[in-house]
Design an enzyme around this catalytic site. Structure first.
Site, mmCIF file in Angstrom:
data_model
loop_
_atom_site.group_PDB
_atom_site.id
_atom_site.type_symbol
_atom_site.label_atom_id
_atom_site.label_comp_id
_atom_site.label_asym_id
_atom_site.label_seq_id
_atom_site.Cartn_x
_atom_site.Cartn_y
_atom_site.Cartn_z
ATOM 1 N N CYS A 208 0.296 -1.350 -0.026
ATOM 2 C CA CYS A 208 0.470 0.562 0.202
ATOM 3 C C CYS A 208 0.739 0.595 0.380
ATOM 4 O O CYS A 208 1.520 1.529 -1.399
ATOM 5 C CB CYS A 208 -1.212 -0.603 1.259
ATOM 6 S SG CYS A 208 -2.336 1.206 1.373
ATOM 7 N N HIS B 72 -3.494 -5.504 0.158
ATOM 8 C CA HIS B 72 -3.379 -5.157 1.577
ATOM 9 C C HIS B 72 -3.021 -7.018 1.220
ATOM 10 O O HIS B 72 -4.621 -7.515 1.997
ATOM 11 C CB HIS B 72 -3.745 -4.899 3.121
ATOM 12 C CG HIS B 72 -3.492 -3.000 3.163
ATOM 13 N ND1 HIS B 72 -2.790 -3.225 3.423
ATOM 14 C CD2 HIS B 72 -4.615 -3.289 2.225
ATOM 15 C CE1 HIS B 72 -2.969 -1.614 3.690
ATOM 16 N NE2 HIS B 72 -3.379 -1.203 3.254
ATOM 17 N N GLU C 118 -2.082 -8.929 3.752
ATOM 18 C CA GLU C 118 -1.956 -9.261 4.999
ATOM 19 C C GLU C 118 -2.937 -8.914 6.163
ATOM 20 O O GLU C 118 -3.480 -9.520 7.165
ATOM 21 C CB GLU C 118 -0.870 -8.622 5.792
ATOM 22 C CG GLU C 118 -0.899 -7.374 6.369
ATOM 23 C CD GLU C 118 -1.170 -5.913 5.065
ATOM 24 O OE1 GLU C 118 -1.303 -4.587 5.330
ATOM 25 O OE2 GLU C 118 -0.801 -6.167 3.710
#
Length: 247
Positions: free
Chosen positions: A100, A190, A192
């Site tokens: 990001c 993202h 994660e």
């Protein structure tokens, strides 16, 4: 036996109480996705001017740059210092994975341009298309050529130098992934994030008047009742494959 490899997380965000309590901060989120037995992972809160010692960065096998509420096109002192560090890592050909804000600041560091996304906020689950060369690059990892990923951003990489390669795009963002040489890779989404982190961020954006209540509710409706974002294992293989030289 462990690998003995050493990695650093350049945390560009201020951890919320929720993420600190549940995951040990964004450092814990990334360690949970990327770390393997025997590795040494350290965190540097660069947004608070905590940087790795310049004389020690050569001891690291790679770095991960997190997201941030700040603009990658900004010129705060810590952002300028981060750009200096990235130039050093580039010259040393040390692996750097940007997520990001990390993706955007890497784009800027290699000579590209970043700024506000022309299509506005992108929040929620989005499907990205990998290029044919990317599919070949990740062939050994058996990564599908279309991947879903959580997006939470209002900035983007506008353009890259000819020496960088666009790896993926979506119908919302033209540069979803890129690489520069064999040692730098940026991902706009993202990989994660879990659903609960996304819901928490939607609440924070609403609280800070970044998005409207109706838009927040629409986003929550899209998340609630859904299992965790798909392709999480593929993203894990992709990120660890790049960071640890398995491609």
């Amino acid at each position: 036996m462990g690998s003995g490899k050493r990695f650093g997380v350049l945390n560009c965000a201020e951890d919320s109480d929720y993420v600190k309590k549940k995951y040990g901060g964004y450092f814990g989120v990334f360690v949970g996705m990327l770390a393997e037995e025997g590795e040494d992972w350290r965190v540097f809160r660069v947004a608070f001017d905590e940087f790795p010692d310049e004389n020690e960065i050569g001891n690291y096998d790679g770095f991960v740059i997190t997201g941030s509420c700040n603009d990658a096109h900004g010129n705060e002192p810590w952002i300028r210092r981060l750009l200096t560090l990235l130039a050093k890592l580039d010259s040393m050909k040390i692996k750097v994975l940007g997520i990001c804000f990390g993706h955007q600041i890497l784009g800027r560091a290699v000579g590209g341009k970043t700024g506000r996304a022309k299509s506005g906020w992108d929040i929620g689950l989005r499907t990205i298309q990998l290029s044919s060369s990317t599919s070949s690059l990740f062939n050994s990892l058996q990564i599908p050529n279309m991947l879903s990923v959580v997006e939470v951003h209002q900035d983007e990489v506008w353009e890259l130098p000819s020496t960088a390669e666009v790896l993926a795009w979506s119908n919302k963002t033209g540069i979803e992934m890129f690489r520069y040489g064999d040692h730098i890779m940026g991902i706009q989404g993202h990989p994660e994030y879990t659903n609960d982190i996304l819901l928490h961020l939607i609440d924070r954006l609403l609280l800070n008047n970044k998005i409207t209540e109706s838009y927040a509710q629409e986003l929550k409706n899209g998340v609630n009742g859904r299992d965790e974002p798909p392709n999480r294992e593929a993203w894990k293989k992709l990120c660890t494959g790049f960071l640890k030289g398995r491609l």
